[in-house]
Write an enzyme that holds these catalytic residues in place. Structure first.
Site, PDB file in Angstrom:
ATOM      1  N   ASP A   1     -16.727  30.213 204.476  1.00 52.71           N
ATOM      2  CA  ASP A   1     -17.938  29.925 205.223  1.00 52.71           C
ATOM      3  C   ASP A   1     -17.641  28.813 206.219  1.00 52.71           C
ATOM      4  OD1 ASP A   1     -18.243  27.459 203.967  1.00 52.71           O
ATOM      5  OD2 ASP A   1     -19.535  28.282 202.424  1.00 52.71           O
TER       6      ASP A   1
ATOM      7  N   ASP B   1     -22.558  16.366 202.275  1.00 46.36           N
ATOM      8  CA  ASP B   1     -23.668  16.891 203.073  1.00 46.36           C
ATOM      9  C   ASP B   1     -24.231  15.862 204.053  1.00 46.36           C
ATOM     10  OD1 ASP B   1     -23.615  19.438 202.097  1.00 46.36           O
ATOM     11  OD2 ASP B   1     -25.190  19.149 200.618  1.00 46.36           O
TER      12      ASP B   1
ATOM     13  N   LYS C   1     -33.157  22.006 197.962  1.00 49.34           N
ATOM     14  CA  LYS C   1     -32.647  23.368 198.127  1.00 49.34           C
ATOM     15  C   LYS C   1     -31.530  23.628 197.127  1.00 49.34           C
ATOM     16  CE  LYS C   1     -29.444  24.257 201.436  1.00 49.34           C
ATOM     17  NZ  LYS C   1     -28.362  25.141 201.006  1.00 49.34           N
ATOM     18  N   ASN C   2     -30.585  22.678 197.065  1.00 48.02           N
ATOM     19  CA  ASN C   2     -29.400  22.886 196.225  1.00 48.02           C
ATOM     20  C   ASN C   2     -29.719  22.915 194.740  1.00 48.02           C
ATOM     21  OD1 ASN C   2     -27.670  23.143 198.368  1.00 48.02           O
ATOM     22  ND2 ASN C   2     -27.149  20.963 198.436  1.00 48.02           N
TER      23      ASN C   2
ATOM     24  N   ARG D   1     -24.476  31.543 199.574  1.00 48.37           N
ATOM     25  CA  ARG D   1     -23.374  31.240 198.667  1.00 48.37           C
ATOM     26  C   ARG D   1     -23.850  30.821 197.277  1.00 48.37           C
ATOM     27  NH1 ARG D   1     -19.603  28.180 196.671  1.00 48.37           N
ATOM     28  NH2 ARG D   1     -17.492  28.978 196.905  1.00 48.37           N
TER      29      ARG D   1
HETATM   30  C1  UD1 Z   1     -20.757  21.069 197.207  1.00 47.87           C
HETATM   31  C2  UD1 Z   1     -20.997  19.603 196.942  1.00 47.87           C
HETATM   32  C3  UD1 Z   1     -22.427  19.433 196.566  1.00 47.87           C
HETATM   33  C4  UD1 Z   1     -23.297  19.990 197.688  1.00 47.87           C
HETATM   34  C5  UD1 Z   1     -22.925  21.447 197.999  1.00 47.87           C
HETATM   35  C6  UD1 Z   1     -23.654  22.010 199.191  1.00 47.87           C
HETATM   36  C7  UD1 Z   1     -19.458  17.969 195.982  1.00 47.87           C
HETATM   37  C8  UD1 Z   1     -18.546  17.642 194.864  1.00 47.87           C
HETATM   38  N1  UD1 Z   1     -20.104  19.147 195.898  1.00 47.87           N
HETATM   39  O1  UD1 Z   1     -21.045  21.784 196.011  1.00 47.87           O
HETATM   40  O2  UD1 Z   1     -22.746  18.085 196.315  1.00 47.87           O
HETATM   41  O3  UD1 Z   1     -24.645  19.926 197.351  1.00 47.87           O
HETATM   42  O4  UD1 Z   1     -21.527  21.520 198.282  1.00 47.87           O
HETATM   43  O5  UD1 Z   1     -23.039  21.707 200.397  1.00 47.87           O
HETATM   44  O6  UD1 Z   1     -19.621  17.213 196.908  1.00 47.87           O
HETATM   45  N2  UD1 Z   1     -13.341  23.945 194.121  1.00 47.87           N
HETATM   46  C9  UD1 Z   1     -12.229  24.611 193.700  1.00 47.87           C
HETATM   47  N3  UD1 Z   1     -12.348  25.549 192.723  1.00 47.87           N
HETATM   48  C10 UD1 Z   1     -13.536  25.884 192.168  1.00 47.87           C
HETATM   49  C11 UD1 Z   1     -14.675  25.212 192.608  1.00 47.87           C
HETATM   50  C12 UD1 Z   1     -14.548  24.247 193.590  1.00 47.87           C
HETATM   51  O7  UD1 Z   1     -11.140  24.359 194.168  1.00 47.87           O
HETATM   52  O8  UD1 Z   1     -13.563  26.757 191.282  1.00 47.87           O
HETATM   53  C13 UD1 Z   1     -13.221  22.911 195.180  1.00 47.87           C
HETATM   54  C14 UD1 Z   1     -13.852  23.333 196.482  1.00 47.87           C
HETATM   55  O9  UD1 Z   1     -12.975  24.059 197.302  1.00 47.87           O
HETATM   56  C15 UD1 Z   1     -14.221  21.989 197.092  1.00 47.87           C
HETATM   57  C16 UD1 Z   1     -14.580  21.140 195.886  1.00 47.87           C
HETATM   58  O10 UD1 Z   1     -13.949  21.768 194.773  1.00 47.87           O
HETATM   59  O11 UD1 Z   1     -13.121  21.392 197.721  1.00 47.87           O
HETATM   60  C17 UD1 Z   1     -16.079  20.964 195.666  1.00 47.87           C
HETATM   61  O12 UD1 Z   1     -16.605  22.155 195.220  1.00 47.87           O
HETATM   62  P1  UD1 Z   1     -18.032  22.289 194.524  1.00 47.87           P
HETATM   63  O13 UD1 Z   1     -18.558  20.978 194.096  1.00 47.87           O
HETATM   64  O14 UD1 Z   1     -17.956  23.380 193.544  1.00 47.87           O
HETATM   65  O15 UD1 Z   1     -18.867  22.798 195.743  1.00 47.87           O
HETATM   66  P2  UD1 Z   1     -20.333  23.184 195.718  1.00 47.87           P
HETATM   67  O16 UD1 Z   1     -20.822  23.601 194.390  1.00 47.87           O
HETATM   68  O17 UD1 Z   1     -20.497  24.104 196.878  1.00 47.87           O
END
Ligand code: UD1
Length: 428
Positions: free
Chosen positions: A119, A309, A23-24, A95
Site C-alpha cells: 500500500d 501516523d 478508526k484504527n 487493510r
Molecule cells: C501500524 C502502526 C499503528 C497504526 C497503524 C495504522 C506501529 C507499531 N503500528 O499498525 O500504530 O495505527 O499502522 O497506520 O506503529 N510487520 C512485520 N510482520 C508482521 C507484521 C508487521 O514485519 O507480521 C512489520 C511491518 O512491516 C511494520 C511493522 O511491523 O514495519 C509495524 O507493523 P504493525 O504494527 O503490524 O502495523 P499495523 O498493524 O498496520
C-alpha cells in the site's frame, strides 16, 4: 467524482474541536464481534467510509450489520454459522480487514483472508500473524493470493514471542487465543491504546486475559464468548492532528474528547518546542499564539513512542518552525510522500534514506499538491494553512477516510477551506 480542497493560507486556528472513536480501533472491534453469537453494539464509531467497507465484509460472512453514522452506532448480529472468506476486493480497499483472521480461525476453524499487497505507506508483512496462529495449532499457508489458516480440531494455548511489537499481529493472536484450549502467553506485544480497547471489549464478552497495555498478555481460553456493548476508544491520531494543527498555524485549539495520556511523546515534544500544552476537563489544549515554536527531531516508534501516523504532521510543522530538525521513520519504508509535496509548497526538506532533514521557513507558498494517504493528505491541508495564497489539495477521498467532514471542522476554527470538484487528471 474526484474532489479537492481549496485551502486559503494565513490562518491561525482558534477554537474547539471534538474527536470521537478511533478508526484504527472501531474496525478491529467490528471483527472482534465475530467471536460471539448474537447482537453486539459498538458506540462512538466514527462516520467514515472504512466502516462501511468493514460492514460489507462482515455481511458477506453472514453477519447482519446496522450502521448509523450520524449516531456513531454499529449493531452487529452474528449468527451461529458464519463464512470464512475475506475477498481481495475488500481487503485491498481496507487493510484492516485482515483483523478477521484471528476471530475466524477461533470461531470457524478456518479463515481465507486475501493478502493485502503493497500500500501507499510501505510494505507490511503478515509473517508474525502467521507464526502466532501456527503456534496456537493452526496450519497456515498462502495460496492464490490468500492466507489460509485452518484448525479443524480447534486451537490450543502456547507461549509466543513476537520479534517486533506489531499491532496487527498482536490483535490477531489475541483474538484467536481467547477461544483456544488452555493458557497462552504473548510476549513483546504492542501496547497501543487500541490493544487495550480490544482487550477491554474481549473481557466484557467473557474472555479471561490480563496484561493488555504491558509487553506481555496472558490469555486463559474459554469455551465461548457472549455479545456486548462497547464504546470505541478516543482517536489519538485525530487528536494529535489537531495538536499539530494548533502548533503549526500558531493557533489555540481545545481538543474535546482527546486523551493527552495517549499522546505523551508528541505533546511532550510540542511543549518542549515552546507550545503551551494543557490538560483540560474535556480533553486538552494546545496553543502557540504570538510565537514561532522551534523545530524538533522525531523518530517514529511503537507506542508509547512517537506514532508513525503523526509523522507527516511533524514534517508540516518542522517546515515552518524555527530552526532545523530531522524526522526519522522507523516503521514503514515509503512513508515520505508528503516531503515532495511539501517541497512544492516551498519547504526546505531533503530525504536521506529513512530520515528527512528540514530547515524551517517562515511561510510556505501555495500550490497544487496531491495527497497519497489519509495522514499525508491532512498534513498537506495544514501546510496549506501556513502557505501564502491558495493551496489545492487533491485526493480528498484519502482524507475522508480518517477525518469525517474535515473542512467543516477547519472552518469552525476560522480557516477558509472549501471542497470543490477536481477536474485535473489524477497524479500517477
Ligand atoms: C501500524 C502502526 C499503528 C497504526 C497503524 C495504522 C506501529 C507499531 N503500528 O499498525 O500504530 O495505527 O499502522 O497506520 O506503529 N510487520 C512485520 N510482520 C508482521 C507484521 C508487521 O514485519 O507480521 C512489520 C511491518 O512491516 C511494520 C511493522 O511491523 O514495519 C509495524 O507493523 P504493525 O504494527 O503490524 O502495523 P499495523 O498493524 O498496520
Amino acid at each position: 467524482m474526484r474532489e479537492r480542497f481549496r485551502v486559503v493560507g494565513g490562518a491561525h486556528l482558534v477554537g474547539e474541536v471534538a474527536v470521537v472513536g478511533a478508526k484504527n480501533s472501531a474496525l478491529k472491534l467490528m471483527a472482534v464481534a465475530l467471536l460471539a453469537v448474537g447482537r453486539t453494539t459498538l458506540t462512538n464509531v466514527p462516520a467514515i467510509a472504512d466502516v462501511t467497507i468493514m460492514a460489507e465484509l462482515l455481511r458477506r460472512l453472514g453477519v447482519g450489520v446496522d450502521y448509523d453514522p450520524a449516531a456513531g452506532v454499529v449493531v452487529l448480529d452474528v449468527p451461529e454459522r458464519i463464512g470464512h472468506r475475506a475477498d481481495y476486493e475488500l481487503v485491498r480497499a481496507l487493510r484492516a480487514s485482515i483483523s478477521v483472521l484471528g476471530p475466524l480461525v477461533a470461531r470457524v476453524g478456518e479463515a481465507d483472508v486475501a493478502v493485502p499487497g503493497g500500500d501507499a505507506i510501505g510494505s507490511r508483512g503478515l509473517d508474525l500473524h502467521a507464526a502466532g496462529l501456527e503456534a496456537l495449532g493452526a496450519e497456515v499457508h498462502v495460496t492464490h493470493g490468500y492466507l489460509v489458516a485452518t484448525a479443524p480440531g480447534g486451537l490450543h494455548g502456547a507461549d509466543i514471542r513476537l520479534d517486533f511489537p506489531s499491532v496487527g499481529a498482536t490483535e490477531n493472536i489475541l483474538t484467536a487465543a481467547v477461544l483456544a484450549r488452555g493458557t497462552t502467553t504473548i510476549d513483546n506485544v504492542a501496547k497501543e491504546p487500541e490493544i487495550i480497547d480490544i482487550a477491554e471489549m474481549l473481557v466484557s464478552m467473557g474472555a479471561r486475559l490480563e496484561g493488555a497495555g504491558t509487553s506481555r498478555i496472558t490469555v486463559h481460553g474459554v469455551e465461548a464468548l457472549t455479545p456486548t456493548e462497547h464504546a470505541v476508544v478516543s482517536d489519538r491520531i485525530a487528536a494529535g492532528t489537531w495538536a499539530f494543527a494548533a502548533a503549526t498555524t500558531r493557533g489555540d485549539i481545545e481538543v474535546v474528547g482527546g486523551v493527552a495520556e495517549h499522546l505523551r511523546a508528541p505533546l511532550g515534544a510540542l511543549e518542549e518546542a515552546g507550545c503551551h500544552v494543557e490538560v483540560t476537563a474535556r480533553g486538552f489544549r494546545v496553543s502557540a499564539v504570538d510565537r514561532r515554536p522551534r523545530a524538533f527531531d522525531v523518530a517514529t516508534l511503537p507506542y508509547p513512542g512517537f506514532p508513525t501516523d503523526l509523522q507527516p504532521f511533524a514534517l508540516s510543522y518542522n517546515a515552518v518552525a524555527d530552526g532545523s530538525a530531522m524526522v526519522t521513520e522507523n516503521l514503514f519504508e515509503a512513508r515520505f510522500r508528503t516531503v515532495q509535496e511539501l517541497a512544492r509548497l516551498g519547504a526546505d526538506a531533503q530525504i536521506d534514506g529513512h530520515h528527512v532533514m528540514t530547515h524551517g521557513v517562515p511561510m510556505l507558498s501555495g500550490a497544487p499538491v496531491e495527497s497519497s494517504d489519509i495522514r499525508s493528505g491532512a498534513a498537506l491541508v495544514i501546510a496549506g494553512l501556513v502557505a501564502e495564497g491558495d493551496t489545492l489539495v487533491s485526493g480528498v477521498h484519502h482524507i475522508d477516510r480518517g477525518y469525517p467532514r474535515f473542512e467543516q471542522a477547519l472552518r469552525a476554527l476560522g480557516a477558509d477551506v472549501t471542497r470543490e470538484p477536481d477536474d485535473e487528471p489524477p497524479f500517477e
